[in-house]
Design a protein around this motif. Sequence first.
Motif, PDB file in Angstrom:
ATOM      1  N   LEU A 150       0.845  -1.189   0.000  1.00 34.91           N
ATOM      2  CA  LEU A 150       0.000   0.000   0.000  1.00 34.91           C
ATOM      3  C   LEU A 150       0.879   1.236   0.000  1.00 34.91           C
ATOM      4  O   LEU A 150       1.891   1.294   0.698  1.00 34.91           O
ATOM      5  CB  LEU A 150      -0.919   0.024   1.227  1.00 34.91           C
ATOM      6  CG  LEU A 150      -2.172  -0.831   1.189  1.00 34.91           C
ATOM      7  CD1 LEU A 150      -2.947  -0.662   2.485  1.00 34.91           C
ATOM      8  CD2 LEU A 150      -3.065  -0.475   0.017  1.00 34.91           C
ATOM      9  N   SER A 151       0.476   2.230  -0.767  1.00 39.86           N
ATOM     10  CA  SER A 151       1.229   3.476  -0.831  1.00 39.86           C
ATOM     11  C   SER A 151       1.074   4.268   0.467  1.00 39.86           C
ATOM     12  O   SER A 151       0.055   4.196   1.152  1.00 39.86           O
ATOM     13  CB  SER A 151       0.728   4.313  -2.007  1.00 39.86           C
ATOM     14  OG  SER A 151       1.214   5.626  -1.931  1.00 39.86           O
ATOM     15  N   PRO A 263       4.066   2.925 -15.719  1.00 42.16           N
ATOM     16  CA  PRO A 263       3.402   3.687 -16.787  1.00 42.16           C
ATOM     17  C   PRO A 263       1.896   3.817 -16.576  1.00 42.16           C
ATOM     18  O   PRO A 263       1.217   4.521 -17.330  1.00 42.16           O
ATOM     19  CB  PRO A 263       3.692   2.841 -18.035  1.00 42.16           C
ATOM     20  CG  PRO A 263       3.804   1.438 -17.507  1.00 42.16           C
ATOM     21  CD  PRO A 263       4.418   1.552 -16.135  1.00 42.16           C
ATOM     22  N   ASP A 264       1.376   3.141 -15.566  1.00 50.09           N
ATOM     23  CA  ASP A 264      -0.071   3.101 -15.344  1.00 50.09           C
ATOM     24  C   ASP A 264      -0.506   4.102 -14.278  1.00 50.09           C
ATOM     25  O   ASP A 264       0.299   4.625 -13.506  1.00 50.09           O
ATOM     26  CB  ASP A 264      -0.506   1.688 -14.927  1.00 50.09           C
ATOM     27  CG  ASP A 264      -0.117   0.635 -15.960  1.00 50.09           C
ATOM     28  OD1 ASP A 264      -0.302   0.905 -17.152  1.00 50.09           O
ATOM     29  OD2 ASP A 264       0.380  -0.428 -15.560  1.00 50.09           O
ATOM     30  N   THR A 265      -1.816   4.342 -14.243  1.00 48.78           N
ATOM     31  CA  THR A 265      -2.426   5.207 -13.230  1.00 48.78           C
ATOM     32  C   THR A 265      -3.324   4.355 -12.339  1.00 48.78           C
ATOM     33  O   THR A 265      -4.174   3.611 -12.822  1.00 48.78           O
ATOM     34  CB  THR A 265      -3.257   6.324 -13.897  1.00 48.78           C
ATOM     35  OG1 THR A 265      -2.401   7.110 -14.727  1.00 48.78           O
ATOM     36  CG2 THR A 265      -3.896   7.211 -12.843  1.00 48.78           C
ATOM     37  N   GLU A 266      -3.132   4.467 -11.014  1.00 44.86           N
ATOM     38  CA  GLU A 266      -3.898   3.662 -10.065  1.00 44.86           C
ATOM     39  C   GLU A 266      -4.674   4.564  -9.118  1.00 44.86           C
ATOM     40  O   GLU A 266      -4.141   5.531  -8.563  1.00 44.86           O
ATOM     41  CB  GLU A 266      -2.974   2.750  -9.259  1.00 44.86           C
ATOM     42  CG  GLU A 266      -3.732   1.825  -8.302  1.00 44.86           C
ATOM     43  CD  GLU A 266      -2.809   0.912  -7.517  1.00 44.86           C
ATOM     44  OE1 GLU A 266      -3.040  -0.309  -7.529  1.00 44.86           O
ATOM     45  OE2 GLU A 266      -1.858   1.418  -6.905  1.00 44.86           O
ATOM     46  N   LEU A 267      -5.944   4.255  -8.941  1.00 40.36           N
ATOM     47  CA  LEU A 267      -6.799   4.931  -7.970  1.00 40.36           C
ATOM     48  C   LEU A 267      -6.899   4.060  -6.730  1.00 40.36           C
ATOM     49  O   LEU A 267      -7.211   2.868  -6.815  1.00 40.36           O
ATOM     50  CB  LEU A 267      -8.191   5.167  -8.566  1.00 40.36           C
ATOM     51  CG  LEU A 267      -9.301   5.576  -7.594  1.00 40.36           C
ATOM     52  CD1 LEU A 267      -9.048   6.988  -7.053  1.00 40.36           C
ATOM     53  CD2 LEU A 267     -10.675   5.503  -8.267  1.00 40.36           C
ATOM     54  N   LEU A 268      -6.632   4.654  -5.558  1.00 46.02           N
ATOM     55  CA  LEU A 268      -6.770   3.959  -4.279  1.00 46.02           C
ATOM     56  C   LEU A 268      -7.831   4.649  -3.443  1.00 46.02           C
ATOM     57  O   LEU A 268      -7.812   5.874  -3.291  1.00 46.02           O
ATOM     58  CB  LEU A 268      -5.448   3.958  -3.509  1.00 46.02           C
ATOM     59  CG  LEU A 268      -4.298   3.117  -4.052  1.00 46.02           C
ATOM     60  CD1 LEU A 268      -3.047   3.341  -3.219  1.00 46.02           C
ATOM     61  CD2 LEU A 268      -4.651   1.645  -4.064  1.00 46.02           C
ATOM     62  N   GLU A 302      -9.692  -4.431  -7.652  1.00 50.39           N
ATOM     63  CA  GLU A 302      -9.744  -5.442  -6.607  1.00 50.39           C
ATOM     64  C   GLU A 302     -10.031  -4.772  -5.266  1.00 50.39           C
ATOM     65  O   GLU A 302      -9.776  -3.588  -5.073  1.00 50.39           O
ATOM     66  CB  GLU A 302      -8.430  -6.230  -6.529  1.00 50.39           C
ATOM     67  CG  GLU A 302      -7.216  -5.394  -6.151  1.00 50.39           C
ATOM     68  CD  GLU A 302      -5.930  -6.206  -6.099  1.00 50.39           C
ATOM     69  OE1 GLU A 302      -5.857  -7.239  -6.781  1.00 50.39           O
ATOM     70  OE2 GLU A 302      -5.008  -5.804  -5.367  1.00 50.39           O
ATOM     71  N   ILE A 303     -10.608  -5.552  -4.360  1.00 50.16           N
ATOM     72  CA  ILE A 303     -10.915  -5.085  -3.013  1.00 50.16           C
ATOM     73  C   ILE A 303     -10.204  -5.996  -2.026  1.00 50.16           C
ATOM     74  O   ILE A 303     -10.233  -7.218  -2.168  1.00 50.16           O
ATOM     75  CB  ILE A 303     -12.422  -5.108  -2.724  1.00 50.16           C
ATOM     76  CG1 ILE A 303     -13.198  -4.307  -3.774  1.00 50.16           C
ATOM     77  CG2 ILE A 303     -12.718  -4.556  -1.337  1.00 50.16           C
ATOM     78  CD1 ILE A 303     -14.709  -4.418  -3.629  1.00 50.16           C
ATOM     79  N   VAL A 315      -9.746  -1.592   1.290  1.00 54.72           N
ATOM     80  CA  VAL A 315      -9.002  -0.828   0.290  1.00 54.72           C
ATOM     81  C   VAL A 315      -9.431  -1.250  -1.114  1.00 54.72           C
ATOM     82  O   VAL A 315      -9.404  -2.437  -1.453  1.00 54.72           O
ATOM     83  CB  VAL A 315      -7.484  -1.017   0.455  1.00 54.72           C
ATOM     84  CG1 VAL A 315      -6.727  -0.224  -0.607  1.00 54.72           C
ATOM     85  CG2 VAL A 315      -7.046  -0.575   1.854  1.00 54.72           C
ATOM     86  N   TYR A 316      -9.829  -0.274  -1.904  1.00 58.01           N
ATOM     87  CA  TYR A 316     -10.215  -0.478  -3.299  1.00 58.01           C
ATOM     88  C   TYR A 316      -9.065  -0.007  -4.178  1.00 58.01           C
ATOM     89  O   TYR A 316      -8.658   1.155  -4.107  1.00 58.01           O
ATOM     90  CB  TYR A 316     -11.481   0.316  -3.627  1.00 58.01           C
ATOM     91  CG  TYR A 316     -12.681  -0.078  -2.809  1.00 58.01           C
ATOM     92  CD1 TYR A 316     -13.693  -0.869  -3.355  1.00 58.01           C
ATOM     93  CD2 TYR A 316     -12.815   0.336  -1.481  1.00 58.01           C
ATOM     94  CE1 TYR A 316     -14.799  -1.228  -2.604  1.00 58.01           C
ATOM     95  CE2 TYR A 316     -13.914  -0.031  -0.722  1.00 58.01           C
ATOM     96  CZ  TYR A 316     -14.906  -0.813  -1.280  1.00 58.01           C
ATOM     97  OH  TYR A 316     -15.996  -1.165  -0.537  1.00 58.01           O
ATOM     98  N   ARG A 317      -8.547  -0.899  -5.005  1.00 60.74           N
ATOM     99  CA  ARG A 317      -7.450  -0.576  -5.920  1.00 60.74           C
ATOM    100  C   ARG A 317      -7.996  -0.673  -7.337  1.00 60.74           C
ATOM    101  O   ARG A 317      -8.471  -1.733  -7.754  1.00 60.74           O
ATOM    102  CB  ARG A 317      -6.287  -1.529  -5.739  1.00 60.74           C
ATOM    103  CG  ARG A 317      -5.848  -1.713  -4.295  1.00 60.74           C
ATOM    104  CD  ARG A 317      -4.741  -2.734  -4.192  1.00 60.74           C
ATOM    105  NE  ARG A 317      -3.516  -2.197  -4.773  1.00 60.74           N
ATOM    106  CZ  ARG A 317      -2.375  -2.069  -4.084  1.00 60.74           C
ATOM    107  NH1 ARG A 317      -2.318  -2.417  -2.809  1.00 60.74           N
ATOM    108  NH2 ARG A 317      -1.311  -1.599  -4.662  1.00 60.74           N
TER     109      ARG A 317
END
Length: 347
Positions: A150-151, A263-268, A302-303, A315-317
């Motif tokens: 986790l960031s 290179p990707d964008t991730e929403l947390l 994923e959850i 946590v929702y990724r």
Amino acid sequence: MGILHDDVVIINQSKNEAEPSVITINCPDKTGLGCDLCRILLFFGLTIVRGDVFLIKLFCYDRKGLSHDVTAVFCNLELNIKKVKVSTTPVGTVMNLFFVTDTRELLHTKMRQEETCEALVDVMQAAIISCNIEKVGPEVTACSQASPFLSSAITNDVVLRTSNNVSVTMDNSFSPVHTLVQIVCQDHKGLLYDIMRTLKDYNIQISYGRFYLKQGRKCEIDLFITQADGKKIIDPSMQRALSSRLQMELLQPLRVAVLSRGPDTELLVANPVELSSKGRPLVFHDITLALNMLNTCIFLAEIGRHVIGDQEWEVYRVLLDEGTSLSTPRRKIEEGVWKLLMGWEQI
């Protein structure tokens, strides 16, 4: 004539010794009810073997708003999403794995499964390829756990994106038998839920209260509370701990961050889990709605559950589709998801 009670305990013994018995309990809710029930079962040497989880495998062609349409169907059918895996293939198809529980407790029946698949076909139409529903065991759900990484943008207390100020004060002089908690804060979606779940986790009982909503979404809340033993909260350390937790939960009921993952964008998105292990309702629904409104598609989702500090968090990724996410600034995605989750101005 006797007094009728709604409290019911029904024990259905299994016909086969290898199968578990089912205990159905209907009673008034209270703080710590689940813990008390588990304690009674343990006292009699009983073991809880399952709370039925079903896997819905949905294979379909990708299109804009797909995840939100599916999530909306589950909400209408009263299916609760426990975990989700959404994977997009290079050829434009999507494999959706939804681990769900059924509020109506009927998903094991053929009629309920057909109702669910028909509702999905109606909303997805030609995009759907196949739909399959099966009951799964703990070994399958364990394999679906999210990545442990986790960031720090989620694990640390982040700077709020609002000037919202929260004031929590306690007064024992106003009532002879209750502690008065006065809260002044900005309104948001689930405000009362956030207050109630925090008090429940601290084993606090609410006798009565008042809620005022003023201009500018400003809220003033008065709650008359007692401890589980029916006494006021006199201990200064307990007062400070409860006040501090209420402030934190109302300042930041959810955490939202948009990050670069190579290179990707991730929403947390993360929200605290109740001690009863229940997560916040409709979070994935609102995430997919916000992304749909921002014309941003989901590549993978994923959850999972993680321990952050002294709390368990859900946590929702969400890995965003490269083509669409690049056209929307990351800051706008983060703000848009945050505002919709908080029930503030529309995107």
